[in-house]
Write a protein that holds these residues in place. Structure first.
Motif, PDB file in Angstrom:
ATOM      1  N   ASN A 144      -3.388   7.950   6.158  1.00  0.00           N
ATOM      2  CA  ASN A 144      -4.052   9.238   6.375  1.00  0.00           C
ATOM      3  C   ASN A 144      -5.501   9.252   5.900  1.00  0.00           C
ATOM      4  OD1 ASN A 144      -1.834  10.689   7.452  1.00  0.00           O
ATOM      5  ND2 ASN A 144      -0.955  10.888   5.414  1.00  0.00           N
TER       6      ASN A 144
ATOM      7  N   ASN B  30      10.362   0.459   4.964  1.00  0.00           N
ATOM      8  CA  ASN B  30       9.257   1.410   4.796  1.00  0.00           C
ATOM      9  C   ASN B  30       8.091   1.173   5.757  1.00  0.00           C
ATOM     10  OD1 ASN B  30       7.321   3.237   3.124  1.00  0.00           O
ATOM     11  ND2 ASN B  30       6.365   1.198   3.042  1.00  0.00           N
TER      12      ASN B  30
ATOM     13  N   THR C  76       0.847  -1.206   0.000  1.00  0.00           N
ATOM     14  CA  THR C  76       0.000   0.000   0.000  1.00  0.00           C
ATOM     15  C   THR C  76       0.884   1.259   0.000  1.00  0.00           C
ATOM     16  OG1 THR C  76       0.007   0.114   2.423  1.00  0.00           O
ATOM     17  CG2 THR C  76      -1.805  -1.121   1.421  1.00  0.00           C
TER      18      THR C  76
ATOM     19  N   THR D  97      -2.043   8.588   1.419  1.00  0.00           N
ATOM     20  CA  THR D  97      -1.945   7.122   1.522  1.00  0.00           C
ATOM     21  C   THR D  97      -2.969   6.625   2.551  1.00  0.00           C
ATOM     22  OG1 THR D  97      -0.421   6.999   3.403  1.00  0.00           O
ATOM     23  CG2 THR D  97       0.584   7.327   1.230  1.00  0.00           C
TER      24      THR D  97
ATOM     25  N   TYR E 233       5.064   7.628  17.838  1.00  0.00           N
ATOM     26  CA  TYR E 233       5.436   7.771  16.422  1.00  0.00           C
ATOM     27  C   TYR E 233       6.627   8.725  16.287  1.00  0.00           C
ATOM     28  CZ  TYR E 233       4.789   8.534  11.380  1.00  0.00           C
ATOM     29  OH  TYR E 233       4.963   8.620  10.017  1.00  0.00           O
TER      30      TYR E 233
END
Ligand code: NAI
Length: 263
Positions: free
Chosen positions: A198, A94, A17, A195, A160
């Motif tokens: 979000n 990633n 994704t 993406t 995060y």
């Protein structure tokens, strides 16, 4: 296009994704051998479509399921890559997750989940790729997907922000450690990109408007714009670049409050 990427082998984690997917398709256009790591059973169909698309663009691809937080899964990811394509040249760490919680309510479980995916998972990917490069005398490249939140503090996302801040010094430390072997280790710090991570936020016009105010260039970035920075960093065109965080954020880190002298 970067002709030296043709025939190179690249692993991309969390590639079914978003930014990872865009990177996989772009490396396919560069005619690389692409290893699409994916996490969930629900992503199998997506990866099958991606393999077709990559083969149609002249590249080659396989998909390997695995959880980046598990040492055994990362080792297996490298092993399957070598058995299919014979080598590894580029590792793109990633995979990442986030969730919004006021910090005083954040559970240890949520903290650990984000740190183990975003930071420990990227460390494991770095370690295994570097170990392979050293053993086979390969001047490989590693790219870690960081975020503007390696610089910008982010209330309600302390886990995060801590993980991305960690990626910054992990990248720089590894870059320094392995520079004599000509192994290049860099990271990319995207701003707000369109993406699935979000999707919820951007489907609410008010929240989207709030984000847009933070972007001097005035639009949400597309994953392909991040993939474009990844292929450059992986290519020989970036042969003298290591330890860099390449910021691709439409100006988000430029103190947008000061735009037009209004700060
Ligand atoms: P995304 O949610 O589309 O991609 C994340 C991918 O990681 C998903 O495919 C997911 O299945 C995978 N993943 C999650 N946990 C995993 C695990 N344990 N093992 C293997 N794969 C796992 O979101 P996006 O935006 O493409 O995110 C990619 C990276 O970019 C993340 O590291 C994120 O933090 C970073 N980033 C994204 C920004 C954005 O605005 N979209 C901004 C800055 C950084």
């Amino acid at each position: 296009m970067y002709p030296d990427l043709k025939g190179k082998t690249v692993i991309i984690t969390g590639a079914a994704t978003g930014i990872g997917k865009a990177c996989a398709l772009r490396f396919g256009q560069e005619q690389a051998n692409v290893v699409i790591n994916f996490h969930s059973d629900k992503q199998v169909k997506e990866t099958e479509e991606m393999i077709k698309e990559i083969k149609n663009s002249g590249g080659n691809a396989i998909a390997v399921q695995g959880d980046v937080t598990k040492e055994g899964d990362i080792k297996q990811l490298i092993e399957k890559t070598i058995s299919e394509f014979g080598s590894l040249d580029i590792m793109i760490n990633n995979a990442g997750i986030e969730n919004e919680v006021p910090s005083h309510e954040l559970t240890l479980d949520d903290w650990n989940k984000v740190i183990s995916t975003n930071l420990t998972g990227q460390f494991l990917g770095c370690r295994e790729a570097i170990d392979y490069f050293l053993e086979h005398d390969i001047q490989g490249a590693v790219i870690n997907m960081s975020s503007v939140h390696e610089i910008i503090p982010w209330p309600h996302f302390v886990h995060y922000a801590a993980s991305k801040g960690g990626i910054k010094l992990m990248t720089q430390t590894l870059a320094l450690e392995y520079a004599p072997k000509r192994i290049r280790i860099n990271s990319i710090a995207p701003g707000a990109i369109n993406t699935p991570i979000n999707a919820e936020k951007f489907s609410d016009p008010k929240q989207k408007e709030g984000v847009l105010k933070l972007i001097p260039m005035g639009y949400i970035g597309e994953p392909e714009e991040i993939a474009a920075t990844a292929v450059w960093l992986a290519s020989n065109q970036a042969s003298y670049v290591t330890g860099l965080t390449l910021i691709a954020d439409g100006g988000m880190t430029l103190y947008p409050g000061f735009q037009a002298g209004k700060g």
